[in-house]
Design a protein around this motif. Structure first.
Motif, PDB file in Angstrom:
ATOM      1  N   THR A  96       0.841  -1.209   0.000  1.00  0.00           N
ATOM      2  CA  THR A  96       0.000   0.000   0.000  1.00  0.00           C
ATOM      3  C   THR A  96       0.867   1.247   0.000  1.00  0.00           C
ATOM      4  OG1 THR A  96      -1.803  -1.123   1.142  1.00  0.00           O
ATOM      5  CG2 THR A  96      -1.768   1.277   1.288  1.00  0.00           C
ATOM      6  N   LEU A  97       1.913   1.259   0.819  1.00  0.00           N
ATOM      7  CA  LEU A  97       2.807   2.427   0.853  1.00  0.00           C
ATOM      8  C   LEU A  97       3.477   2.645  -0.496  1.00  0.00           C
ATOM      9  CD1 LEU A  97       4.465   2.127   4.366  1.00  0.00           C
ATOM     10  CD2 LEU A  97       2.666   3.686   3.634  1.00  0.00           C
ATOM     11  N   TRP A  98       3.930   1.563  -1.109  1.00  0.00           N
ATOM     12  CA  TRP A  98       4.571   1.705  -2.424  1.00  0.00           C
ATOM     13  C   TRP A  98       3.571   2.191  -3.464  1.00  0.00           C
ATOM     14  CZ3 TRP A  98       6.764  -3.663  -1.216  1.00  0.00           C
ATOM     15  CH2 TRP A  98       7.918  -3.539  -0.431  1.00  0.00           C
ATOM     16  N   ARG A  99       2.358   1.712  -3.406  1.00  0.00           N
ATOM     17  CA  ARG A  99       1.326   2.161  -4.345  1.00  0.00           C
ATOM     18  C   ARG A  99       1.046   3.649  -4.132  1.00  0.00           C
ATOM     19  NH1 ARG A  99      -2.245  -1.333  -3.087  1.00  0.00           N
ATOM     20  NH2 ARG A  99      -3.586  -0.023  -1.822  1.00  0.00           N
ATOM     21  N   TRP A 100       0.954   4.087  -2.890  1.00  0.00           N
ATOM     22  CA  TRP A 100       0.740   5.509  -2.601  1.00  0.00           C
ATOM     23  C   TRP A 100       1.910   6.341  -3.123  1.00  0.00           C
ATOM     24  CZ3 TRP A 100      -0.865   5.064   3.244  1.00  0.00           C
ATOM     25  CH2 TRP A 100      -2.190   4.613   3.330  1.00  0.00           C
ATOM     26  N   GLU A 101       3.134   5.859  -2.929  1.00  0.00           N
ATOM     27  CA  GLU A 101       4.307   6.599  -3.393  1.00  0.00           C
ATOM     28  C   GLU A 101       4.311   6.718  -4.916  1.00  0.00           C
ATOM     29  OE1 GLU A 101       9.092   6.871  -2.644  1.00  0.00           O
ATOM     30  OE2 GLU A 101       8.088   4.960  -2.245  1.00  0.00           O
ATOM     31  N   ASP A 102       3.881   5.678  -5.602  1.00  0.00           N
ATOM     32  CA  ASP A 102       3.849   5.680  -7.066  1.00  0.00           C
ATOM     33  C   ASP A 102       2.688   6.469  -7.651  1.00  0.00           C
ATOM     34  OD1 ASP A 102       6.117   4.122  -7.118  1.00  0.00           O
ATOM     35  OD2 ASP A 102       5.017   2.231  -7.380  1.00  0.00           O
ATOM     36  N   ALA A 103       1.752   6.897  -6.826  1.00  0.00           N
ATOM     37  CA  ALA A 103       0.528   7.536  -7.301  1.00  0.00           C
ATOM     38  C   ALA A 103       0.758   8.903  -7.947  1.00  0.00           C
ATOM     39  CB  ALA A 103      -0.484   7.671  -6.165  1.00  0.00           C
ATOM     40  N   ASP A 139       0.908  11.820  -6.677  1.00  0.00           N
ATOM     41  CA  ASP A 139       0.124  12.910  -6.105  1.00  0.00           C
ATOM     42  C   ASP A 139       0.943  13.541  -4.979  1.00  0.00           C
ATOM     43  OD1 ASP A 139      -0.020  11.083  -4.042  1.00  0.00           O
ATOM     44  OD2 ASP A 139      -2.186  10.782  -4.171  1.00  0.00           O
ATOM     45  N   ASP A 140       0.339  14.472  -4.260  1.00  0.00           N
ATOM     46  CA  ASP A 140       1.060  15.190  -3.209  1.00  0.00           C
ATOM     47  C   ASP A 140       1.569  14.247  -2.125  1.00  0.00           C
ATOM     48  OD1 ASP A 140       1.949  17.631  -1.851  1.00  0.00           O
ATOM     49  OD2 ASP A 140       0.363  17.164  -0.398  1.00  0.00           O
ATOM     50  N   GLY A 150       2.217  11.029  -2.352  1.00  0.00           N
ATOM     51  CA  GLY A 150       3.287  10.208  -2.911  1.00  0.00           C
ATOM     52  C   GLY A 150       4.608  10.961  -2.950  1.00  0.00           C
ATOM     53  N   GLU A 151       4.548  12.231  -3.305  1.00  0.00           N
ATOM     54  CA  GLU A 151       5.759  13.057  -3.325  1.00  0.00           C
ATOM     55  C   GLU A 151       6.297  13.269  -1.913  1.00  0.00           C
ATOM     56  OE1 GLU A 151       4.948  16.641  -5.494  1.00  0.00           O
ATOM     57  OE2 GLU A 151       4.373  15.532  -7.294  1.00  0.00           O
ATOM     58  N   ARG A 152       5.406  13.421  -0.937  1.00  0.00           N
ATOM     59  CA  ARG A 152       5.829  13.567   0.459  1.00  0.00           C
ATOM     60  C   ARG A 152       6.537  12.308   0.940  1.00  0.00           C
ATOM     61  NH1 ARG A 152       1.430  14.945   4.462  1.00  0.00           N
ATOM     62  NH2 ARG A 152       3.224  15.213   5.822  1.00  0.00           N
ATOM     63  N   ILE A 153       6.025  11.153   0.560  1.00  0.00           N
ATOM     64  CA  ILE A 153       6.660   9.892   0.945  1.00  0.00           C
ATOM     65  C   ILE A 153       8.055   9.808   0.326  1.00  0.00           C
ATOM     66  CG2 ILE A 153       6.582   7.371   0.672  1.00  0.00           C
ATOM     67  CD1 ILE A 153       3.504   7.598   0.870  1.00  0.00           C
ATOM     68  N   THR A 154       8.170  10.131  -0.953  1.00  0.00           N
ATOM     69  CA  THR A 154       9.467  10.083  -1.633  1.00  0.00           C
ATOM     70  C   THR A 154      10.466  11.027  -0.979  1.00  0.00           C
ATOM     71  OG1 THR A 154       8.415   9.469  -3.718  1.00  0.00           O
ATOM     72  CG2 THR A 154      10.626  10.418  -3.853  1.00  0.00           C
ATOM     73  N   ARG A 155      10.054  12.265  -0.715  1.00  0.00           N
ATOM     74  CA  ARG A 155      10.950  13.234  -0.055  1.00  0.00           C
ATOM     75  C   ARG A 155      11.346  12.754   1.343  1.00  0.00           C
ATOM     76  NH1 ARG A 155       7.384  16.996  -2.190  1.00  0.00           N
ATOM     77  NH2 ARG A 155       6.451  17.311  -0.145  1.00  0.00           N
ATOM     78  N   ALA A 156      10.393  12.198   2.073  1.00  0.00           N
ATOM     79  CA  ALA A 156      10.682  11.712   3.423  1.00  0.00           C
ATOM     80  C   ALA A 156      11.686  10.563   3.380  1.00  0.00           C
ATOM     81  CB  ALA A 156       9.390  11.267   4.108  1.00  0.00           C
ATOM     82  N   ARG A 157      11.547   9.679   2.410  1.00  0.00           N
ATOM     83  CA  ARG A 157      12.496   8.563   2.292  1.00  0.00           C
ATOM     84  C   ARG A 157      13.892   9.077   1.961  1.00  0.00           C
ATOM     85  NH1 ARG A 157      10.362   3.672  -1.145  1.00  0.00           N
ATOM     86  NH2 ARG A 157      11.989   2.609   0.017  1.00  0.00           N
ATOM     87  N   GLU A 158      13.992  10.066   1.075  1.00  0.00           N
ATOM     88  CA  GLU A 158      15.296  10.630   0.731  1.00  0.00           C
ATOM     89  C   GLU A 158      15.942  11.286   1.947  1.00  0.00           C
ATOM     90  OE1 GLU A 158      14.422  13.152  -2.595  1.00  0.00           O
ATOM     91  OE2 GLU A 158      14.203  11.462  -3.968  1.00  0.00           O
ATOM     92  N   ARG A 159      15.151  12.020   2.712  1.00  0.00           N
ATOM     93  CA  ARG A 159      15.676  12.631   3.940  1.00  0.00           C
ATOM     94  C   ARG A 159      16.077  11.547   4.943  1.00  0.00           C
ATOM     95  NH1 ARG A 159      10.828  16.802   3.846  1.00  0.00           N
ATOM     96  NH2 ARG A 159      11.743  18.351   2.458  1.00  0.00           N
ATOM     97  N   GLY A 160      15.315  10.476   4.984  1.00  0.00           N
ATOM     98  CA  GLY A 160      15.630   9.372   5.875  1.00  0.00           C
ATOM     99  C   GLY A 160      16.950   8.710   5.536  1.00  0.00           C
ATOM    100  N   TYR A 161      17.254   8.600   4.247  1.00  0.00           N
ATOM    101  CA  TYR A 161      18.534   8.025   3.848  1.00  0.00           C
ATOM    102  C   TYR A 161      19.681   8.908   4.344  1.00  0.00           C
ATOM    103  CZ  TYR A 161      15.660   5.179   0.719  1.00  0.00           C
ATOM    104  OH  TYR A 161      14.717   4.326   0.207  1.00  0.00           O
ATOM    105  N   GLN A 162      19.510  10.219   4.254  1.00  0.00           N
ATOM    106  CA  GLN A 162      20.533  11.131   4.764  1.00  0.00           C
ATOM    107  C   GLN A 162      20.663  10.996   6.276  1.00  0.00           C
ATOM    108  OE1 GLN A 162      22.696  13.149   2.978  1.00  0.00           O
ATOM    109  NE2 GLN A 162      23.669  13.263   4.975  1.00  0.00           N
TER     110      GLN A 162
END
Length: 101
Positions: free
Chosen positions: A40-47, A49-50, A52-64
């Motif tokens: 479900t999380l991956w589907r939301w990230e791929d969507a 939409d806003d 999904g973009e928040r999830i992607t940005r959060a993951r990138e910040r999490g890697y840092q």
């Protein structure tokens, strides 16, 4: 007995983003019964939409955040071999998650 119904809220949405930004993996987040499944999380990230973009940005910040944490742990480690092993494992993981960085 049936599993309790999944109930999503703005608070859980923010908690998810905060946990991703802190460097927690999706695998560990979805172990929390209040959170949705990984698919479900991956589907939301791929969507695209806003949210999904928040999830992607959060993951990138999490890697840092993970990179910063591992450097601090390695510097504080008393056993050089253990520190090297931790660093190498985390570097491998982050390299797979963000190959362009």
């Amino acid at each position: 007995m049936a599993a309790p119904a999944f109930v999503w809220s703005d608070d859980l949405e923010q908690e998810l983003i905060d946990r991703l930004e802190a460097g927690e993996t999706i695998t560990s987040i979805v172990e929390d019964p209040r959170m949705p499944s990984a698919s479900t999380l991956w589907r939301w990230e791929d969507a695209q939409d806003d949210f999904g973009e928040r999830i992607t940005r959060a993951r990138e910040r999490g890697y840092q955040a993970r990179a910063d944490k591992i450097l601090a742990r390695v510097k504080a480690c008393d056993d050089p071999q253990k520190g090297r092993l931790e660093f190498d494992a985390e570097r491998w993981y982050l390299g797979k998650m963000q190959p362009k960085r």
